[in-house]
Design a protein around this motif. Structure first.
Motif, short mmCIF file in Angstrom:
data_model
loop_
_atom_site.label_atom_id
_atom_site.label_comp_id
_atom_site.label_asym_id
_atom_site.label_seq_id
_atom_site.Cartn_x
_atom_site.Cartn_y
_atom_site.Cartn_z
N TRP A 1 0.83 -1.20 0.00
CA TRP A 1 0.00 0.00 0.00
C TRP A 1 0.87 1.25 0.00
O TRP A 1 0.64 2.18 -0.78
CB TRP A 1 -0.93 -0.02 1.21
N ARG A 2 1.88 1.30 0.88
CA ARG A 2 2.75 2.49 0.95
C ARG A 2 3.52 2.69 -0.34
O ARG A 2 3.74 3.83 -0.78
CB ARG A 2 3.72 2.36 2.14
N VAL B 1 1.10 4.30 -2.66
CA VAL B 1 0.93 5.71 -2.28
C VAL B 1 2.09 6.54 -2.82
O VAL B 1 1.90 7.63 -3.37
CB VAL B 1 0.83 5.85 -0.74
N PRO C 1 -4.84 3.63 -3.23
CA PRO C 1 -3.61 4.24 -2.71
C PRO C 1 -2.95 5.20 -3.69
O PRO C 1 -2.32 6.18 -3.27
CB PRO C 1 -2.71 3.04 -2.40
N TYR D 1 -4.73 8.39 -3.19
CA TYR D 1 -4.33 8.97 -1.91
C TYR D 1 -2.96 9.64 -2.02
O TYR D 1 -2.74 10.75 -1.52
CB TYR D 1 -4.31 7.88 -0.84
#
Length: 353
Positions: free
Chosen positions: A229-230, A233, A325, A328
């Motif tokens: 996820w990171r 992002v 993500p 985001y």
């Protein structure tokens, strides 16, 4: 432990290019908390008379000391200034130029990669053969693709075509003169800095090639959904920043990616939710159908590339799930720019051993 060296051993060049000495090929390795991966990385690029510079970005795992024990030049970045891979490569290049001014070709390596035997010679030979080529890369594979679906996705990501490219990745060999002419990396770019660098290389007339030769292994070591996820992002941030820098130029840098983020990650879910009450939930069903159609389209594209059915399904699913993500990350960049906040490094992995 020290790396073996030989004095100015002659390396081959093609018929078109003049021969070059091993001492004319230098290496810049960058890393942050790479642990044992860094040791393998440095051992793979040492020797044959090459100057090797390791640039450390405030590691907490003893990486600088491990690199010094291997006998390489170590540069520790001042953490008082923003850290980034771009800044590390730039300062590593300058240190390499200072300790080995005869270097003509520079191999950039991330500390989680291991360069294959013979790659550096093949890359330098290709650059020596053609003055119009500024950057070369090769085939990169994931070290343990079977360890997790995230590693497998990375292995599929590295599977790119050979020939002339718009951009390479973070592991490549550059002509030192071309690197200087392009102005190096933009240290304010936190991710996809290699895409931005290659754009300016191409604007200056330099070509970027992926050779058919095997370049090495990348060790993603990603086992958790949060890390994936990171990373997504960070990619969303990178697309937004890249578009802000060059999206209105003739290359339309990352314009397609931003359109996709806006359409799939922002507009579609917003419209589906806002229209859910007046349409009695029909808008939500239509949104699910749209995402399902996207999944099928990407899966068919994967199958057309010769991937297995399982790999095509995995990749298609990741593309659909990453819309959130990515959006985001793009919004985070927009907010930081609006509020004029300093950008901070977005990390998807922690210290390793």
């Amino acid at each position: 432990m020290s790396l073996p060296t030989v004095d100015r051993e002659r390396l081959p060049a093609s018929a078109e290019g003049r021969p070059f000495a091993a001492a004319e090929v230098g290496v810049v390795v960058i890393g942050r908390n790479e642990g044992e991966r860094l040791v393998r990385c440095l051992a793979a690029v040492g020797g044959r008379g090459r100057a090797v510079v390791y640039v450390d970005s405030a590691s907490r795992d003893g990486s600088p000391e491990a690199a010094r024990r291997l006998g390489v030049e170590v540069l520790e970045l001042d953490p008082a200034r923003p850290l980034s891979a771009a800044r590390a490569r730039n300062e590593g290049f300058e240190r390499l130029a200072a300790v080995a001014p005869e270097v003509r070709f520079v191999q950039f390596v991330d500390g989680d990669c291991e360069i294959a035997a013979g790659w550096i010679e093949a890359a330098a030979t290709a650059l020596a053969a053609r003055d119009d080529v500024a950057v070369v890369c090769g085939r990169l594979r994931e070290l343990h693709p079977e360890a997790s679906p995230y590693n497998r996705l990375a292995d599929l990501e590295w599977d790119g075509p050979t020939g002339e490219l718009e951009a390479c990745g973070g592991v490549f060999m550059a002509r030192a003169e071309a690197f200087r002419r392009a102005g190096g990396f933009d240290a304010t770019v936190l991710a996809a800095e290699d895409d931005e660098f290659c754009l300016r290389v191409r604007r200056g007339g330099g070509k970027i090639l992926r050779l058919p030769e095997f370049m090495g292994w990348h060790d993603m070591a990603m086992t958790r959904l949060g890390a994936w996820w990171r990373r997504a992002v960070r990619a969303g941030w990178a697309y937004a920043q890249g578009y802000a820098l060059h999206g209105r130029g003739p290359e339309r840098h990352f314009a397609r990616q931003i359109r996709g983020i806006v359409a799939w990650g922002l507009a579609l879910p917003a419209v589906a939710v806002l229209a859910a009450w007046p349409t009695r939930g029909l808008s939500l069903l239509l949104a699910v159908a749209a995402y399902a159609a996207l999944y099928c389209k990407v899966r068919r594209r994967g199958l057309s590339r010769g991937w297995s059915a399982a790999d095509a399904r995995l990749y298609a699913g990741s593309i659909v799930l990453a819309k959130a993500p990515l959006a985001y990350g793009a919004l985070k960049y927009a907010a930081s720019r609006l509020l004029r906040r300093d950008a901070k490094l977005i990390e998807h992995k922690g210290p390793t051993t």
